[in-house]
Design a protein around this motif. Structure first.
Motif, short mmCIF file in Angstrom:
data_model
loop_
_atom_site.label_atom_id
_atom_site.label_comp_id
_atom_site.label_asym_id
_atom_site.label_seq_id
_atom_site.Cartn_x
_atom_site.Cartn_y
_atom_site.Cartn_z
N LEU A 76 47.30 18.56 51.75
CA LEU A 76 47.90 17.63 50.78
C LEU A 76 46.84 16.68 50.23
O LEU A 76 46.74 16.49 49.02
CB LEU A 76 49.01 16.83 51.46
N PHE A 77 46.11 16.06 51.13
CA PHE A 77 45.05 15.13 50.76
C PHE A 77 44.21 14.82 51.98
O PHE A 77 44.56 15.18 53.11
CB PHE A 77 45.57 13.81 50.16
N HIS A 78 43.07 14.15 51.74
CA HIS A 78 42.26 13.70 52.85
C HIS A 78 41.52 12.43 52.49
O HIS A 78 41.34 12.11 51.31
CB HIS A 78 41.31 14.81 53.33
N TYR A 79 41.13 11.72 53.53
CA TYR A 79 40.32 10.52 53.39
C TYR A 79 38.94 10.82 53.94
O TYR A 79 38.79 11.26 55.08
CB TYR A 79 40.91 9.35 54.19
N TYR A 80 37.94 10.58 53.13
CA TYR A 80 36.55 10.61 53.58
C TYR A 80 36.14 9.16 53.69
O TYR A 80 35.86 8.50 52.68
CB TYR A 80 35.70 11.38 52.57
N ASP A 81 36.12 8.63 54.90
CA ASP A 81 36.02 7.18 55.13
C ASP A 81 37.20 6.54 54.39
O ASP A 81 38.35 6.87 54.66
CB ASP A 81 34.68 6.64 54.67
N LYS A 82 36.94 5.68 53.45
CA LYS A 82 38.02 5.02 52.72
C LYS A 82 38.36 5.71 51.41
O LYS A 82 39.28 5.29 50.70
CB LYS A 82 37.66 3.56 52.45
N ASP A 83 37.60 6.71 51.10
CA ASP A 83 37.80 7.42 49.82
C ASP A 83 38.93 8.42 49.93
O ASP A 83 38.88 9.35 50.75
CB ASP A 83 36.52 8.12 49.40
N PHE A 84 39.91 8.25 49.07
CA PHE A 84 41.09 9.12 49.07
C PHE A 84 40.85 10.32 48.15
O PHE A 84 40.39 10.16 47.02
CB PHE A 84 42.29 8.32 48.58
N ASN A 85 41.15 11.51 48.65
CA ASN A 85 40.98 12.74 47.87
C ASN A 85 42.30 13.49 47.83
O ASN A 85 42.73 14.05 48.84
CB ASN A 85 39.90 13.62 48.51
N ASN A 86 42.90 13.49 46.68
CA ASN A 86 44.20 14.14 46.53
C ASN A 86 44.01 15.57 46.04
O ASN A 86 43.15 15.84 45.20
CB ASN A 86 45.02 13.34 45.51
N GLU A 87 44.80 16.49 46.56
CA GLU A 87 44.76 17.86 46.04
C GLU A 87 45.52 17.88 44.71
O GLU A 87 46.51 17.17 44.53
CB GLU A 87 45.39 18.83 47.03
N ALA A 88 45.07 18.74 43.82
CA ALA A 88 45.61 18.75 42.47
C ALA A 88 47.11 19.08 42.44
O ALA A 88 47.85 18.58 41.59
CB ALA A 88 44.85 19.76 41.61
N ASP A 89 47.54 19.89 43.40
CA ASP A 89 48.94 20.32 43.37
C ASP A 89 49.82 19.55 44.34
O ASP A 89 50.95 19.96 44.61
CB ASP A 89 49.03 21.83 43.63
N THR A 90 49.34 18.45 44.88
CA THR A 90 50.17 17.63 45.76
C THR A 90 51.11 16.79 44.90
O THR A 90 50.66 16.06 44.01
CB THR A 90 49.30 16.71 46.62
N PRO A 91 52.42 16.89 45.15
CA PRO A 91 53.38 16.13 44.33
C PRO A 91 53.16 14.62 44.48
O PRO A 91 52.74 14.14 45.53
CB PRO A 91 54.73 16.55 44.91
N ASP A 92 53.50 13.90 43.42
CA ASP A 92 53.38 12.44 43.42
C ASP A 92 54.25 11.79 44.48
O ASP A 92 54.03 10.63 44.86
CB ASP A 92 53.75 11.88 42.05
N ASN A 93 55.24 12.51 44.92
CA ASN A 93 56.16 12.03 45.95
C ASN A 93 55.45 11.76 47.27
O ASN A 93 55.95 11.05 48.12
CB ASN A 93 57.22 13.14 46.14
N PHE A 94 54.28 12.34 47.43
CA PHE A 94 53.51 12.19 48.66
C PHE A 94 52.38 11.21 48.43
O PHE A 94 51.59 11.34 47.50
CB PHE A 94 52.92 13.54 49.10
N GLN A 95 52.32 10.22 49.32
CA GLN A 95 51.26 9.22 49.26
C GLN A 95 50.64 9.08 50.65
O GLN A 95 51.23 9.52 51.65
CB GLN A 95 51.83 7.87 48.81
N SER A 96 49.49 8.43 50.69
CA SER A 96 48.85 8.23 51.98
C SER A 96 48.13 6.89 52.02
O SER A 96 47.75 6.36 50.98
CB SER A 96 47.86 9.37 52.26
N ARG A 97 48.02 6.38 53.21
CA ARG A 97 47.31 5.12 53.44
C ARG A 97 46.41 5.28 54.66
O ARG A 97 46.80 5.92 55.64
CB ARG A 97 48.31 3.99 53.72
#
Lengths: 112, 113
Positions: free
Chosen positions: B46-67
């Motif tokens: 879905l996504f990943h954090y590299y340290d504090k940098d958030f990397n979202n996958e292109a096809d991850t719905p907006d409904n999904f967020q991360s902190r």
């Protein structure tokens, strides 16, 4: 497109028989490939990676770039090898980001 | 043991009701990932954090967020869960650029009713 294909959803062998779980990949760069295993009710865990050329629990996997394959093999299967096996490809992007792309997995059952 | 811990193991939520899944790690790994795995399918990033940098996958719905408030914790927020979001959610960590290999949590199985 970068993808990992595991053609067998289910594989059943008898104890002591050789086992081969197939994995094919599609990747334009130099591939980094892994096998992960998930035993019943346990978390997904790394089994082996091709760069290490290691043998773990009697399993080996050789990268064949000509056939774009990374099949997992064991000469004599044990009942405790029954698990779900996932082949995975590491994708490296700019800026040092990396991510694993998984195949759909093969469920191995070793019968007594 | 140093490990990746996901809570809760099972989560039931109502259709449309926001839900948060949590992941913590004691490995001090700099990268944390969230995967979604539906039945008989491959884990999907879905996504990943590299340290504090958030990397979202292109096809991850907006409904999904991360902190990721700090190195140890990472949260997956589903703002309005639909029936199609029922799945196993896997958290993983890695120590880039140390030799690759992810450490996975046990996962949280989400049911939407």
């Amino acid at each position: 497109a970068q993808r990992v294909t595991q053609p067998e959803k289910l594989l059943s062998v008898f104890k002591g028989a050789p086992v081969e779980l197939k994995c094919n990949y599609s990747y334009s760069g130099s591939p980094e490939l892994f096998w992960y295993v998930q035993y019943s009710r346990q978390r997904l865990q790394l089994l082996l990676r091709h760069i290490s050329r290691e043998s773990i629990k009697g399993f080996t996997a050789d990268l064949n770039k000509g056939e774009t394959s990374f099949h997992l093999k064991k000469p004599f299967a044990q009942e405790e090898d029954s698990a779900m096996y996932y082949c995975a490809l590491m994708l490296r992007g700019q800026g040092g980001s990396e991510k694993l792309v998984f195949g759909k997995g093969t469920k191995l059952t070793v019968n007594p | 043991d140093a490990m990746v811990i996901q809570n809760p193991r099972y989560q039931v939520t109502q259709f449309g009701k926001p839900v948060t899944l949590s992941c913590s790690q004691t490995l001090n790994h700099n990268v944390m990932y969230w995967y979604q795995q539906k039945s008989s399918q491959a884990p999907k990033l879905l996504f990943h954090y590299y340290d504090k940098d958030f990397n979202n996958e292109a096809d991850t719905p907006d409904n999904f967020q991360s902190r990721r408030p700090n190195t140890s914790f990472c949260f997956l927020d589903i703002r309005s869960p639909g029936l199609g979001d029922a799945a196993m959610y896997l958290c993983a960590t890695s120590a880039h650029p140390v030799p690759p290999g992810y450490t996975f949590g046990s996962g949280t199985r989400l049911t939407v009713v």
